[in-house]
Design a protein around this motif. Structure first.
Motif, PDB file in Angstrom:
ATOM      1  N   SER A  14       0.824  -1.206   0.000  1.00  0.00           N
ATOM      2  CA  SER A  14       0.000   0.000   0.000  1.00  0.00           C
ATOM      3  C   SER A  14       0.859   1.257   0.000  1.00  0.00           C
ATOM      4  O   SER A  14       0.497   2.265  -0.610  1.00  0.00           O
ATOM      5  N   ALA A  31      -6.583   2.666   5.247  1.00  0.00           N
ATOM      6  CA  ALA A  31      -7.481   2.090   6.247  1.00  0.00           C
ATOM      7  C   ALA A  31      -6.619   1.428   7.320  1.00  0.00           C
ATOM      8  O   ALA A  31      -5.719   0.652   7.016  1.00  0.00           O
ATOM      9  N   PHE A  51     -15.228  -3.355  -3.338  1.00  0.00           N
ATOM     10  CA  PHE A  51     -15.198  -1.908  -3.208  1.00  0.00           C
ATOM     11  C   PHE A  51     -16.304  -1.376  -2.294  1.00  0.00           C
ATOM     12  O   PHE A  51     -16.471  -0.179  -2.147  1.00  0.00           O
ATOM     13  N   SER A  53     -16.367  -2.088   0.967  1.00  0.00           N
ATOM     14  CA  SER A  53     -15.824  -1.971   2.314  1.00  0.00           C
ATOM     15  C   SER A  53     -14.323  -1.715   2.216  1.00  0.00           C
ATOM     16  O   SER A  53     -13.702  -1.990   1.188  1.00  0.00           O
ATOM     17  N   LEU A  54     -13.766  -1.179   3.293  1.00  0.00           N
ATOM     18  CA  LEU A  54     -12.333  -0.926   3.367  1.00  0.00           C
ATOM     19  C   LEU A  54     -11.704  -1.928   4.311  1.00  0.00           C
ATOM     20  O   LEU A  54     -12.166  -2.090   5.437  1.00  0.00           O
ATOM     21  N   GLU A  58      -5.900  -0.745   2.815  1.00  0.00           N
ATOM     22  CA  GLU A  58      -6.443  -0.282   1.542  1.00  0.00           C
ATOM     23  C   GLU A  58      -6.551   1.239   1.533  1.00  0.00           C
ATOM     24  O   GLU A  58      -6.513   1.892   2.568  1.00  0.00           O
ATOM     25  N   SER A  60      -8.187   4.995   0.344  1.00  0.00           N
ATOM     26  CA  SER A  60      -9.408   5.716  -0.006  1.00  0.00           C
ATOM     27  C   SER A  60      -9.108   7.202  -0.129  1.00  0.00           C
ATOM     28  O   SER A  60      -8.090   7.688   0.354  1.00  0.00           O
ATOM     29  N   ARG A  64     -14.002   7.371  -0.047  1.00  0.00           N
ATOM     30  CA  ARG A  64     -14.346   6.518  -1.196  1.00  0.00           C
ATOM     31  C   ARG A  64     -13.147   5.634  -1.536  1.00  0.00           C
ATOM     32  O   ARG A  64     -12.053   6.136  -1.763  1.00  0.00           O
ATOM     33  N   LYS A  65     -13.361   4.347  -1.578  1.00  0.00           N
ATOM     34  CA  LYS A  65     -12.286   3.392  -1.846  1.00  0.00           C
ATOM     35  C   LYS A  65     -11.833   3.503  -3.302  1.00  0.00           C
ATOM     36  O   LYS A  65     -12.654   3.492  -4.213  1.00  0.00           O
ATOM     37  N   GLY A  68      -8.522  -1.645  -4.348  1.00  0.00           N
ATOM     38  CA  GLY A  68      -8.962  -2.872  -3.701  1.00  0.00           C
ATOM     39  C   GLY A  68      -7.862  -3.909  -3.829  1.00  0.00           C
ATOM     40  O   GLY A  68      -7.189  -3.986  -4.853  1.00  0.00           O
ATOM     41  N   THR A 108     -19.502   4.642  -2.344  1.00  0.00           N
ATOM     42  CA  THR A 108     -18.444   4.078  -1.508  1.00  0.00           C
ATOM     43  C   THR A 108     -17.167   3.835  -2.293  1.00  0.00           C
ATOM     44  O   THR A 108     -16.123   3.616  -1.702  1.00  0.00           O
ATOM     45  N   ALA A 109     -17.246   3.859  -3.604  1.00  0.00           N
ATOM     46  CA  ALA A 109     -16.085   3.575  -4.452  1.00  0.00           C
ATOM     47  C   ALA A 109     -15.885   4.697  -5.458  1.00  0.00           C
ATOM     48  O   ALA A 109     -16.811   5.412  -5.812  1.00  0.00           O
TER      49      ALA A 109
END
Length: 170
Positions: A14, A31, A51, A53-54, A58, A60, A64-65, A68, A108-109
């Protein structure tokens, strides 16, 4: 570089992706724990779209993610796979994954172009390569698969991945 476990591996990978995002001008956050979206959990314990959930490590932007990823580990190595979308077709996401089409679920994405509309794919690819090379002190070389790798991939595709049993029987 990945011998200290799952979370350390996620953090290193990451970090390299984060450096690439910084190079193109995107400010982001990592996250620090798994963070499911409660609006998406209603009626469905687990959604097929990663996408929604985080998870730890990960990335964002503004909640917003945009990245993934998943990791599978074995004693002799690991496989890290992921997705960094340039854009997301929210209508298709709703249709394919059967998620709610309300604003909370859809937002969310995000894709990179939501934040940098003029971003060219070659710009991001270059920043990603440079960031991984710098983070892991390696140099990537362009190469083609060996003939035996191509044969193995073709055999796997026809015998396994195109079979009804693999696609519908699990």
């Amino acid at each position: 570089p990945f011998s200290r476990g799952l979370f350390e591996s996620y953090k290193k990978i990451s970090r390299a992706i984060g450096f690439a995002l910084e190079k193109i001008g995107i400010s982001f956050s990592y996250a620090l724990r798994k963070d499911r979206n409660p609006a998406l959990d209603a009626g469905s314990p687990k959604n097929a779209s990663c996408f929604q959930s985080l998870s730890f490590g990960e990335i964002s932007v503004g909640g917003r993610k945009i990245v993934g990823s998943a990791q599978r580990r074995w004693p002799e190595g690991l496989l890290q796979q992921g997705s960094i979308p340039f854009s997301i077709n929210h209508d298709e996401t709703v249709r394919i994954f059967g998620i709610s089409s309300d604003a909370t679920a859809v937002q969310t994405a995000a894709g990179l172009k939501d934040f940098l509309p003029d971003l060219a794919s070659h710009q991001f690819k270059r920043s990603l390569i440079e960031s991984f090379e710098e983070t892991f002190c390696v140099h990537f070389a362009v190469s083609s698969p060996a003939r035996h790798e191509i044969v193995h991939a073709e055999e796997s595709m026809t015998r396994k991945y195109m079979s009804c049993e693999w696609n519908f029987g699990r």
